[in-house]
Design a protein around this motif. Structure first.
Motif, PDB file in Angstrom:
ATOM      1  N   ALA A 182      60.575 100.613  23.722  1.00  0.00           N
ATOM      2  CA  ALA A 182      59.591 100.033  24.510  1.00  0.00           C
ATOM      3  C   ALA A 182      60.339 100.040  25.670  1.00  0.00           C
ATOM      4  O   ALA A 182      60.736  99.599  25.956  1.00  0.00           O
ATOM      5  CB  ALA A 182      59.228  98.585  23.031  1.00  0.00           C
ATOM      6  N   THR A 183      58.975  99.735  25.693  1.00  0.00           N
ATOM      7  CA  THR A 183      58.721  98.947  26.997  1.00  0.00           C
ATOM      8  C   THR A 183      58.074  97.509  27.832  1.00  0.00           C
ATOM      9  O   THR A 183      58.202  96.946  28.159  1.00  0.00           O
ATOM     10  CB  THR A 183      57.858 100.081  29.115  1.00  0.00           C
ATOM     11  OG1 THR A 183      57.136 100.466  28.081  1.00  0.00           O
ATOM     12  CG2 THR A 183      58.899 101.350  28.713  1.00  0.00           C
ATOM     13  N   GLY A 208      64.771  95.531  31.682  1.00  0.00           N
ATOM     14  CA  GLY A 208      63.892  96.254  31.754  1.00  0.00           C
ATOM     15  C   GLY A 208      62.749  96.326  30.931  1.00  0.00           C
ATOM     16  O   GLY A 208      61.377  96.642  31.463  1.00  0.00           O
ATOM     17  N   LYS A 209      62.848  95.467  29.599  1.00  0.00           N
ATOM     18  CA  LYS A 209      61.631  95.467  29.145  1.00  0.00           C
ATOM     19  C   LYS A 209      60.673  94.657  29.442  1.00  0.00           C
ATOM     20  O   LYS A 209      61.107  92.945  30.057  1.00  0.00           O
ATOM     21  CB  LYS A 209      62.066  95.111  27.927  1.00  0.00           C
ATOM     22  CG  LYS A 209      63.238  95.503  26.783  1.00  0.00           C
ATOM     23  CD  LYS A 209      62.278  96.876  26.526  1.00  0.00           C
ATOM     24  CE  LYS A 209      63.715  97.663  26.305  1.00  0.00           C
ATOM     25  NZ  LYS A 209      63.734  99.346  25.720  1.00  0.00           N
ATOM     26  N   LYS A 210      59.592  94.561  29.887  1.00  0.00           N
ATOM     27  CA  LYS A 210      58.638  93.361  29.974  1.00  0.00           C
ATOM     28  C   LYS A 210      58.176  92.674  28.459  1.00  0.00           C
ATOM     29  O   LYS A 210      57.759  93.207  27.965  1.00  0.00           O
ATOM     30  CB  LYS A 210      57.028  94.176  30.355  1.00  0.00           C
ATOM     31  CG  LYS A 210      55.816  93.193  30.353  1.00  0.00           C
ATOM     32  CD  LYS A 210      54.833  93.615  31.240  1.00  0.00           C
ATOM     33  CE  LYS A 210      53.759  91.963  31.397  1.00  0.00           C
ATOM     34  NZ  LYS A 210      52.188  92.966  31.655  1.00  0.00           N
ATOM     35  N   VAL A 211      58.153  91.359  28.655  1.00  0.00           N
ATOM     36  CA  VAL A 211      58.624  90.200  27.157  1.00  0.00           C
ATOM     37  C   VAL A 211      57.847  89.993  27.189  1.00  0.00           C
ATOM     38  O   VAL A 211      57.554  89.297  27.828  1.00  0.00           O
ATOM     39  CB  VAL A 211      60.018  89.619  26.713  1.00  0.00           C
ATOM     40  CG1 VAL A 211      60.004  89.122  25.393  1.00  0.00           C
ATOM     41  CG2 VAL A 211      61.572  91.035  26.810  1.00  0.00           C
ATOM     42  N   THR A 212      56.896  89.637  26.144  1.00  0.00           N
ATOM     43  CA  THR A 212      55.659  88.443  25.990  1.00  0.00           C
ATOM     44  C   THR A 212      55.738  88.116  25.317  1.00  0.00           C
ATOM     45  O   THR A 212      56.021  87.795  23.808  1.00  0.00           O
ATOM     46  CB  THR A 212      54.194  88.637  25.718  1.00  0.00           C
ATOM     47  OG1 THR A 212      53.631  89.765  27.070  1.00  0.00           O
ATOM     48  CG2 THR A 212      53.319  88.047  25.930  1.00  0.00           C
ATOM     49  N   ALA A 214      68.545  86.552  23.350  1.00  0.00           N
ATOM     50  CA  ALA A 214      68.092  88.136  23.078  1.00  0.00           C
ATOM     51  C   ALA A 214      66.812  88.326  23.807  1.00  0.00           C
ATOM     52  O   ALA A 214      66.985  89.577  24.077  1.00  0.00           O
ATOM     53  CB  ALA A 214      68.453  88.148  21.153  1.00  0.00           C
ATOM     54  N   LEU A 215      66.121  87.784  23.647  1.00  0.00           N
ATOM     55  CA  LEU A 215      64.996  87.616  24.303  1.00  0.00           C
ATOM     56  C   LEU A 215      64.894  87.736  25.769  1.00  0.00           C
ATOM     57  O   LEU A 215      64.757  88.831  26.271  1.00  0.00           O
ATOM     58  CB  LEU A 215      63.540  86.438  23.386  1.00  0.00           C
ATOM     59  CG  LEU A 215      63.018  86.477  22.512  1.00  0.00           C
ATOM     60  CD1 LEU A 215      62.346  85.471  21.259  1.00  0.00           C
ATOM     61  CD2 LEU A 215      62.614  87.926  21.594  1.00  0.00           C
ATOM     62  N   ALA A 216      65.144  86.873  26.202  1.00  0.00           N
ATOM     63  CA  ALA A 216      65.551  86.166  27.578  1.00  0.00           C
ATOM     64  C   ALA A 216      66.476  88.257  28.281  1.00  0.00           C
ATOM     65  O   ALA A 216      66.406  88.978  29.488  1.00  0.00           O
ATOM     66  CB  ALA A 216      66.209  85.749  28.146  1.00  0.00           C
TER      67      ALA A 216
END
Length: 135
Positions: free
Chosen positions: A13-14, A108-112, A100-102
């Motif tokens: 996923a991106t 490079g993932k866009k994490v929301t 882990a989320l950070a």
């Protein structure tokens, strides 16, 4: 099998959206609400977190909040005496789940992250999450 599939989906996923609640911060010394030993086992939510009760007797809520902050301080190696005398509090630190989320973002993932937590642990200094929503 399901974990490997989930990891594969995240890897490919991106963008990744994550919903978190109180459970993510338990390893940081912050109790959740419903588990044995959680906040509601010590404090009746219909008393301590009821708006009408708060308006008529706000001391109940602030007593609960004070005890929670002191308990977190003690769980992180401090003493109640030093906190009360010196006013220095050891705050909870982000745990492996927060990091882990950070790290997903650093990859490079866009994490929301959408959370009801107000502990600030998703706002870690290293790799602070850019897309973060407290409900």
């Amino acid at each position: 099998m399901a974990l490997a599939r989930a990891a594969g989906l995240v890897h490919g996923a991106t963008r990744v959206s994550v919903f978190t609640g109180a459970g993510i911060s338990v390893e940081s010394g912050i109790p959740d609400f419903r588990s044995p030993g959680g906040l509601w086992s010590k404090y009746d939510p219909f008393t301590y977190c009821n708006y009408d009760v708060f308006k008529s007797n706000p001391e109940l809520f602030w007593r609960m909040a004070r005890e929670l902050v002191l308990d977190i301080h003690v769980q992180n190696g401090g003493t109640k005496e030093e906190a009360l005398k010196e006013g220095k509090l050891i705050k909870a630190q982000p745990n492996a789940a927060h990091m882990a989320l950070a790290e997903l973002q650093n990859m490079g993932k866009k994490v929301t992250v959408i959370t009801q937590n107000i502990d600030g642990l998703h706002k870690v200094k290293q790799g602070c999450l850019q897309y973060f929503h407290e409900l």
